[in-house]
Design a protein around this motif. Structure first.
Motif, mmCIF file in Angstrom:
data_model
loop_
_atom_site.group_PDB
_atom_site.id
_atom_site.type_symbol
_atom_site.label_atom_id
_atom_site.label_comp_id
_atom_site.label_asym_id
_atom_site.label_seq_id
_atom_site.Cartn_x
_atom_site.Cartn_y
_atom_site.Cartn_z
ATOM 1 N N HIS A 175 43.753 37.957 33.319
ATOM 2 C CA HIS A 175 42.990 36.785 32.880
ATOM 3 C C HIS A 175 42.042 36.265 33.964
ATOM 4 O O HIS A 175 41.301 35.300 33.735
ATOM 5 C CB HIS A 175 43.922 35.679 32.360
ATOM 6 C CG HIS A 175 44.687 34.934 33.407
ATOM 7 N ND1 HIS A 175 45.931 35.316 33.832
ATOM 8 C CD2 HIS A 175 44.383 33.822 34.109
ATOM 9 C CE1 HIS A 175 46.377 34.472 34.737
ATOM 10 N NE2 HIS A 175 45.453 33.555 34.933
ATOM 11 N N HIS A 176 42.043 36.918 35.128
ATOM 12 C CA HIS A 176 41.062 36.605 36.167
ATOM 13 C C HIS A 176 39.915 37.619 36.200
ATOM 14 O O HIS A 176 39.025 37.508 37.045
ATOM 15 C CB HIS A 176 41.729 36.592 37.545
ATOM 16 C CG HIS A 176 42.672 35.446 37.748
ATOM 17 N ND1 HIS A 176 42.251 34.150 37.962
ATOM 18 C CD2 HIS A 176 44.033 35.396 37.763
ATOM 19 C CE1 HIS A 176 43.298 33.353 38.103
ATOM 20 N NE2 HIS A 176 44.390 34.086 37.976
ATOM 21 N N GLU A 201 50.964 38.481 30.540
ATOM 22 C CA GLU A 201 49.688 37.790 30.664
ATOM 23 C C GLU A 201 49.603 36.476 29.897
ATOM 24 O O GLU A 201 50.304 36.262 28.911
ATOM 25 C CB GLU A 201 48.552 38.688 30.159
ATOM 26 C CG GLU A 201 47.772 39.384 31.230
ATOM 27 C CD GLU A 201 47.174 38.442 32.263
ATOM 28 O OE1 GLU A 201 47.030 37.219 32.008
ATOM 29 O OE2 GLU A 201 46.844 38.913 33.357
ATOM 30 N N TYR A 202 48.684 35.646 30.387
ATOM 31 C CA TYR A 202 48.194 34.499 29.626
ATOM 32 C C TYR A 202 47.094 35.018 28.703
ATOM 33 O O TYR A 202 46.115 35.618 29.153
ATOM 34 C CB TYR A 202 47.631 33.425 30.552
ATOM 35 C CG TYR A 202 46.845 32.356 29.814
ATOM 36 C CD1 TYR A 202 47.508 31.345 29.114
ATOM 37 C CD2 TYR A 202 45.452 32.376 29.794
ATOM 38 C CE1 TYR A 202 46.789 30.388 28.409
ATOM 39 C CE2 TYR A 202 44.734 31.412 29.091
ATOM 40 C CZ TYR A 202 45.410 30.419 28.410
ATOM 41 O OH TYR A 202 44.700 29.469 27.704
ATOM 42 N N ILE A 203 47.245 34.805 27.397
ATOM 43 C CA ILE A 203 46.277 35.298 26.417
ATOM 44 C C ILE A 203 45.729 34.156 25.564
ATOM 45 O O ILE A 203 45.207 34.380 24.472
ATOM 46 C CB ILE A 203 46.906 36.386 25.511
ATOM 47 C CG1 ILE A 203 48.210 35.869 24.863
ATOM 48 C CG2 ILE A 203 47.161 37.665 26.296
ATOM 49 C CD1 ILE A 203 48.778 36.784 23.803
ATOM 50 N N CYS A 206 40.146 30.647 26.558
ATOM 51 C CA CYS A 206 39.447 30.889 27.821
ATOM 52 C C CYS A 206 39.310 29.598 28.625
ATOM 53 O O CYS A 206 39.091 28.512 28.066
ATOM 54 C CB CYS A 206 38.072 31.468 27.548
ATOM 55 S SG CYS A 206 38.101 33.081 26.728
ATOM 56 N N ALA A 253 41.358 32.338 33.603
ATOM 57 C CA ALA A 253 41.311 32.579 32.150
ATOM 58 C C ALA A 253 39.887 32.844 31.664
ATOM 59 O O ALA A 253 39.511 32.445 30.564
ATOM 60 C CB ALA A 253 41.923 31.396 31.396
ATOM 61 N N SER A 256 40.302 35.404 28.766
ATOM 62 C CA SER A 256 41.711 35.579 28.386
ATOM 63 C C SER A 256 41.911 35.863 26.901
ATOM 64 O O SER A 256 42.812 36.607 26.515
ATOM 65 C CB SER A 256 42.525 34.341 28.791
ATOM 66 O OG SER A 256 41.913 33.156 28.297
ATOM 67 N N LYS A 257 41.089 35.290 26.060
ATOM 68 C CA LYS A 257 41.259 35.460 24.618
ATOM 69 C C LYS A 257 40.954 36.890 24.172
ATOM 70 O O LYS A 257 41.349 37.310 23.084
ATOM 71 C CB LYS A 257 40.354 34.473 23.872
ATOM 72 C CG LYS A 257 40.822 34.127 22.470
ATOM 73 C CD LYS A 257 42.113 33.307 22.497
ATOM 74 C CE LYS A 257 42.528 32.867 21.110
ATOM 75 N NZ LYS A 257 43.817 32.141 21.116
ATOM 76 N N ILE A 259 41.855 39.592 25.991
ATOM 77 C CA ILE A 259 42.761 40.542 26.636
ATOM 78 C C ILE A 259 43.540 41.363 25.617
ATOM 79 O O ILE A 259 43.558 42.601 25.682
ATOM 80 C CB ILE A 259 43.731 39.811 27.595
ATOM 81 C CG1 ILE A 259 42.964 39.305 28.812
ATOM 82 C CG2 ILE A 259 44.872 40.741 28.029
ATOM 83 C CD1 ILE A 259 43.789 38.446 29.742
#
Length: 343
Positions: A175-176, A201-203, A206, A253, A256-257, A259
């Motif tokens: 997410h980076h 992960e954080y998903i 963003c 993030a 992130s959305k 990923i």
């Protein structure tokens, strides 16, 4: 944030008649400077806060009841113990592998545990924060394990074409990454045909700028808490402004959305365990951690009810999406053909 090529293409398409050569290159220089500036800001943040990714008091996973519940979700209901221990001892049945690549290792806690559990013979692990790597090397030496920690950049790293790994691992690093397509393509290529790609992960949304429905839901629950049960940090939850995100860490993030959809494009999903967090990840820090982790029946009941509410909301159509997940992936065969042709 949109990457350099995407911005350049957009500029040329929408302003084709307006740009002469000098104007185009000025725009290109401006975009490059923006990307460089954002990368520098992110680097300064992580060099200054090398342990920021490790949960501190008040972080949602610092509550032992929540920690057990999230481990239970990450393991697909198999254990309340640490998910990584379950992964090594149960999912992979304590098998030992030749080598592993870890992208975004931070301070190296996962890598040290994997080595101590005898998961692989050799670990290569990189991060863009040299301060984090200094801690990782020091802790590895104290644990008497040998791990190849080295510095590299998420958006521009490379792997030798002849280097192939049995396992590739990302925990809280994707997410980076701005250039997800490039990153996942490289990780795909360096994974052996029968290898596994493991991602936690954080998903969620963003930049952690949540959709209004999620913000409203968090505030509805938060309003139910008497002020004596709150941490006193704020009267109302709100997403950070984009200015605040860019000032603190522009890489947080960033895409992130995308990923999970991108992972499903490049790899075959063998396991996808959703861990939730859409409610508790942001709500818990607004509450009094000391009271909610004191071991008393009342506080334990509150925490368990919050976990149950989050679980119910995730199961309701149109309810909460999961903000965190564990994926265990294999090489996508269609993608194998595409990348072989393009590469």
């Amino acid at each position: 944030m949109v990457n350099f090529l995407e911005k350049l293409i957009l500029l040329l398409k929408t302003n084709r008649s307006r740009f002469n050569g000098k104007k185009v290159w000025r725009k290109i220089s401006s975009i490059r400077e923006e990307n460089t500036s954002n990368e520098l800001t992110a680097k300064i943040y992580w060099e200054t806060n090398p342990t920021a990714a490790i949960g501190k008091q008040g972080y949602w996973l610092s509550n032992p009841i929540i920690e057990k519940a999230i481990n239970h979700r990450l393991s697909g209901g198999k254990t309340q113990g640490y998910w990584l221990t379950w992964l090594i001892n149960n999912f992979f049945k304590k098998r030992r592998f030749d080598n592993l690549l870890s992208m975004g290792c931070g301070v190296g806690n996962h890598e040290i545990l994997r080595d101590k559990l005898g998961f692989v013979n050799q670990i290569d692990a990189f991060d863009f924060s040299e301060k984090s790597l200094e801690i990782a090397r020091k802790d590895a030496a104290a644990a008497a394990v040998e791990i190849n920690f080295y510095q590299d950049i998420f958006n521009s790293f490379s792997i030798d074409d002849n280097k192939k790994y049995d396992r590739v691992f990302c925990s809280g690093s994707l997410h980076h990454v701005i250039k997800l397509e490039r990153c996942l393509s490289i990780l795909w290529k360096c994974l052996k045909p029968d290898g596994y790609f493991i991602v936690t992960e954080y998903i969620g949304d963003c930049y952690n700028i949540y959709n209004q429905a999620q913000v409203d839901l968090i505030n509805r629950i938060y309003k139910c808490f008497h002020y004596t049960l709150r941490s006193g940090t704020t009267e109302k939850f709100s997403s950070p402004s984009i200015e605040k995100v860019f000032t603190r860490d522009p890489s947080e993030a960033v895409r992130s959305k995308l990923i999970l959809p991108f992972l499903e494009f490049y790899f075959d999903v063998e396991v996808l365990n959703l861990a939730g967090g859409g409610l508790l990840h942001e709500l818990y820090p607004l509450l009094d951690h000391d009271q909610l982790s004191d071991g008393e029946p009342k506080s334990e009941t509150i925490v368990k009810l919050l976990l149950e509410i989050e679980q119910i909301l995730m199961a309701v159509p149109g309810g909460l999406s999961s903000d965190f997940c564990l994926c265990i992936l294999r090489k996508n065969q269609k993608q194998r053909r595409n990348l072989c042709v393009s590469g």
